[in-house]
Scaffold this active site. Structure first.
Site, PDB file in Angstrom:
ATOM      1  N   HIS A 180      41.363 -16.455  -1.143  1.00  0.00           N
ATOM      2  CA  HIS A 180      41.656 -17.432  -2.182  1.00  0.00           C
ATOM      3  C   HIS A 180      40.441 -18.316  -2.407  1.00  0.00           C
ATOM      4  CE1 HIS A 180      44.603 -19.585  -4.587  1.00  0.00           C
ATOM      5  NE2 HIS A 180      44.377 -20.722  -3.959  1.00  0.00           N
TER       6      HIS A 180
ATOM      7  N   GLU B 193      44.136 -13.110  -0.789  1.00  0.00           N
ATOM      8  CA  GLU B 193      44.382 -14.518  -1.096  1.00  0.00           C
ATOM      9  C   GLU B 193      44.776 -15.311   0.156  1.00  0.00           C
ATOM     10  OE1 GLU B 193      44.126 -16.065  -4.007  1.00  0.00           O
ATOM     11  OE2 GLU B 193      44.479 -14.647  -5.626  1.00  0.00           O
TER      12      GLU B 193
ATOM     13  N   SER C  12      44.510 -21.330  -9.211  1.00  0.00           N
ATOM     14  CA  SER C  12      45.608 -21.612  -8.293  1.00  0.00           C
ATOM     15  C   SER C  12      46.556 -22.640  -8.884  1.00  0.00           C
ATOM     16  CB  SER C  12      45.072 -22.015  -6.934  1.00  0.00           C
ATOM     17  OG  SER C  12      46.082 -21.889  -5.959  1.00  0.00           O
TER      18      SER C  12
END
Length: 542
Positions: free
Chosen positions: A450, A352, A229
């Site tokens: 995510h 996500e 990320s």
């Protein structure tokens, strides 16, 4: 720090970009482990900065809390990272250094738990090393950069331990702390000065690795930089760095990079800085330097409120195109210059955005009209067509489900696919994956959210025992997939190719096959996995 409902809603709806909500993160302490052993036989290394004594943990030599730059305090607050002056005698390297200042709540959030734990201190620029041996073996090196939406995370997070990679892959593993939130991302536009202090930290750490890792049994010419990320965006931003005309690292692993972020210009960043200064009543940077860091961190909550937009993943602090440390979008740094020669492994999780939005009661009440209005930002007059496409692809979808899929594509999947497409068109090596295994936690609302791939990549579920999003996973399926993913990462780090037996063949992404590895209970290489969505977002492409 009070825990009022409005604050919790900001956290849940705003979310973050890298494995942690604002007051949250990975697991807590995890399963109890044997403590470090130090005695006369403890590992010692001689560095230009001084002598370090580490400890032995599980058969590995481990060095914690190693300073790689001068403490960014006092006059060095909001200055680029400076060289560390070194030390006299032997420095004990058996305990993690303080985490970078960040918001914190005991227990964290209902998705990940906690991410970055006390103690916190501005004197935080340290790194940690795990190695199978302090020798001259010249092992491949993995450097891990944590994410956290640019506001949270730490090298001391149990889930980011380098233990499994060092032991299973015969690698030297490094992770690091860097400045976060207002201390790392504010921009002041001072004459001749840049911003992106977080980036100067990471660059200093990477150069430290190049200059010192041989003493830990590592090969400075065989470094893989990996991150997730916000940490993956950092990897891309560092791709333009070079030494003697060559990149500072050979390979890059980008897990869920938020490449759809629009990186602010100097003028846009100055507007954010002005808002932050207004919150604290500071008239200039000199006054801001006198503010204790806990007050700076506390102002983050109001920054969420001032910068948040409905239907977008909130990021109160962002990198800046300052024309000094960063002069173009990080994506472009992997396409030309030294970054073009870096081997790239890139991927995303299937859902996500569920991380930040699936458990939000206000977003659960979203209407079709609201989501259509958000879709117009992406699709313009094709918003209704796009809404229908997303709705049909997920039977029984509510408006919030369409919204989450749209955010996933806008911020993560489509930009990652675009990078793979552009590298493939240039004949540059790139492998792509999509992590599909859903978690049954929270009645399955999170899907393959995510951060869910993180414990599979590190294959260290014992370190994530307090992470709520792992509840209910079938241990056989979980462990089988983790073994496959972990071995692929090791293979890529060692050879530049993620293939290994008995995994199905994983070909490079090219413009003909567009091979993408679907990581699931049944792992399969799929041709053009994101093709339907790629054509929806970019109708002119084949």
């Amino acid at each position: 720090m009070t825990d009022d409902p409005s604050r919790r809603e900001i956290l849940r709806n705003g979310g973050v970009l890298a494995g942690a909500a604002l007051l949250s993160g990975i697991a807590g302490a995890g399963t109890a482990q044997a403590g470090p052993r130090t005695d006369a036989s403890s590992p010692v290394v001689e560095l230009p900065a001084g002598r370090l004594r580490g400890s032995t943990e599980g058969g590995l030599a481990v060095f914690k809390g190693v300073p790689y730059a001068a403490p960014p305090v006092g006059a060095l607050r909001w200055r680029p990272a400076q060289p560390h002056p070194g030390w006299q005698g032997t420095r004990e390297a058996t305990a993690f250094g303080p985490s970078a200042p960040q918001p914190y709540r005991e227990g964290g959030d209902p998705v990940l738990g906690s991410h970055g734990a006390p103690p916190f201190d501005e004197d935080c620029l340290t790194l940690n090393v795990w190695t199978p041996g302090v020798d001259d073996a010249k092992r491949p090196v993995m450097v891990w950069i944590h994410g956290g939406g640019f506001i949270s995370g730490s090298g001391s997070v149990p889930g980011y331990s380098g233990e499994t990679f060092a032991r299973d892959g015969d690698l030297v593993v490094v992770n690091l702390n860097y400045r976060l939130g207002p201390l790392g991302y504010l921009y002041f536009g001072e004459e001749g000065a840049g911003g992106n202090f977080w980036l100067t930290d990471q660059l200093a750490a990477l150069r430290w690795v190049r200059d010192n890792i041989a003493a830990f049994g590592g090969d400075p010419d065989n470094i893989t930089l990996a991150g997730q990320s916000g940490g993956a965006l950092s990897v891309a931003a560092l791709a333009g760095a070079r030494t003697k005309g060559r990149p500072l690292f050979r390979r890059a692993v980008l897990q869920s990079p938020p490449l759809g972020l629009k990186i602010p210009t100097r003028a846009e960043s100055l507007q954010r800085t002005a808002a932050f200064m207004d919150i604290l009543g500071a008239k200039n940077v000199a006054e801001l330097r006198a503010v204790p860091w806990p007050r700076l961190i506390a102002a983050t909550f109001e920054m969420f409120r001032r910068t948040g937009r409905w239907g977008y993943w909130s990021t109160p602090f962002l990198p800046v195109l300052d024309e000094v440390t960063l002069d173009r979008d990080p994506v472009d740094l992997l396409l030309s210059g030294p970054g073009a020669d870096i081997d790239v492994l890139i991927g995303w999780t299937r859902e996500e955005a569920n991380f930040a939005f699936a458990l939000s009661e206000p977003y659960a009440a979203s209407t079709k009209e609201q989501v259509l209005a958000r879709a117009r930002d992406t699709f313009g007059n094709r918003a209704a067509q796009a809404y229908t496409a997303y709705e049909e692809a997920r039977p029984g979808a509510r408006p919030v489900d369409v919204l989450m899929d749209l955010i996933t594509d806008d911020l993560f999947r489509m930009p990652a696919v675009a990078l793979a497409e552009r590298r493939a068109a240039r004949g540059r090596p790139v492998w792509a994956y999509q992590f599909n295994l859903p978690t049954p936690a929270h009645n399955g609302q999170l899907g393959a959210a995510h951060c869910l791939e993180l414990p599979f990549v590190f294959d260290n579920f014992d370190k994530w025992s307090q992470a709520p999003f792992l509840a209910g996973l079938n241990p056989r399926v979980r462990d089988g997939l983790a073994a496959t993913v972990h071995a692929s990462w090791i293979s890529f780090i060692r050879t530049g190719d993620p293939n290994h037996d008995p995994m199905p063949r994983w070909d490079r992404y090219d413009r003909d096959s567009r091979t993408t590895m679907a990581l699931d209970s049944v792992t399969t290489a799929v041709g053009d996995l994101a093709g339907y969505w790629r054509r929806l977002h970019h109708p002119a492409t084949p």
